[in-house]
Scaffold this motif. Structure first.
Motif, PDB file in Angstrom:
ATOM      1  N   THR A  42       0.838  -1.207   0.000  1.00  0.00           N
ATOM      2  CA  THR A  42       0.000   0.000   0.000  1.00  0.00           C
ATOM      3  C   THR A  42       0.868   1.250   0.000  1.00  0.00           C
ATOM      4  N   ASP A  43       1.951   1.228   0.782  1.00  0.00           N
ATOM      5  CA  ASP A  43       2.862   2.382   0.824  1.00  0.00           C
ATOM      6  C   ASP A  43       3.517   2.655  -0.527  1.00  0.00           C
ATOM      7  N   LEU A  44       3.634   1.654  -1.383  1.00  0.00           N
ATOM      8  CA  LEU A  44       4.283   1.825  -2.683  1.00  0.00           C
ATOM      9  C   LEU A  44       3.417   2.581  -3.694  1.00  0.00           C
ATOM     10  N   PRO A  46       1.466   5.590  -5.264  1.00  0.00           N
ATOM     11  CA  PRO A  46       1.396   7.054  -5.167  1.00  0.00           C
ATOM     12  C   PRO A  46      -0.023   7.478  -4.786  1.00  0.00           C
ATOM     13  N   GLY A  47      -0.121   8.449  -3.896  1.00  0.00           N
ATOM     14  CA  GLY A  47      -1.427   8.934  -3.473  1.00  0.00           C
ATOM     15  C   GLY A  47      -1.856   8.403  -2.122  1.00  0.00           C
ATOM     16  N   THR A  48      -1.118   7.427  -1.578  1.00  0.00           N
ATOM     17  CA  THR A  48      -1.413   6.972  -0.220  1.00  0.00           C
ATOM     18  C   THR A  48      -0.478   7.703   0.733  1.00  0.00           C
ATOM     19  N   LEU A  49      -0.988   8.012   1.908  1.00  0.00           N
ATOM     20  CA  LEU A  49      -0.225   8.807   2.869  1.00  0.00           C
ATOM     21  C   LEU A  49      -0.199   8.140   4.229  1.00  0.00           C
ATOM     22  N   HIS A  50       0.760   8.551   5.023  1.00  0.00           N
ATOM     23  CA  HIS A  50       0.752   8.215   6.445  1.00  0.00           C
ATOM     24  C   HIS A  50      -0.025   9.316   7.147  1.00  0.00           C
ATOM     25  N   PRO A  65      -0.688   2.709   6.587  1.00  0.00           N
ATOM     26  CA  PRO A  65      -1.901   1.930   6.396  1.00  0.00           C
ATOM     27  C   PRO A  65      -1.971   0.796   7.424  1.00  0.00           C
ATOM     28  N   ARG A  66      -3.201   0.435   7.803  1.00  0.00           N
ATOM     29  CA  ARG A  66      -3.392  -0.667   8.751  1.00  0.00           C
ATOM     30  C   ARG A  66      -4.178  -1.765   8.056  1.00  0.00           C
TER      31      ARG A  66
END
Length: 135
Positions: A42-44, A46-50, A65-66
């Protein structure tokens, strides 16, 4: 004599008492490992954030992400919670997450995704790295 890089690999001779490869055993991967694969995949995308973590109103770092994963046989059911960048097309980001998670789980562990439920828990602008206070 061929160069070392072009030599064929040496054959490994197993003792006569060694069982065939199909009879040697199983490989079980713990759900915690599958969860980490899902979160990393999920971290890989683009567009996902912590998102920032707060305790009593004080920022104590960030959280990515959880995921919750349950495995049955060679298939997994995944529940995933993540934050997305704003403004960005959420549907496209989630579709990319689904593709990446399925691809990475299959590639790394051999498990296939049976179901993947995604919850977008927040939308926010990507933050820039903090500027140094002293120049």
């Amino acid at each position: 004599m061929p160069a070392p890089a072009s030599r064929p690999p040496a054959a490994v001779a197993l003792p006569g008492w060694a069982p065939d490869a199909d009879e040697r055993g199983n490989l079980d991967i713990a759900p915690a490992v599958l969860r980490k694969i899902v979160e990393h995949a999920t971290d890989l995308v683009p567009g996902t954030l912590h998102r920032e973590r707060r305790v009593a109103g004080v920022e104590v770092g960030d959280a990515g992400p959880r995921a919750r994963v349950s495995a049955t046989g060679d298939a997994v059911d995944v529940r995933l919670e993540l934050a997305c960048a704003y403004p960005a097309p959420v549907r496209e980001t989630v579709a990319a997450v689904r593709d990446m998670v399925a691809t990475e789980l299959e590639r790394i562990s051999g498990y296939r995704v049976r179901s993947l439920a995604v919850t977008v828990s927040g939308l926010r602008e990507p933050t820039r790295p903090a500027q140094p206070r002293i120049r």
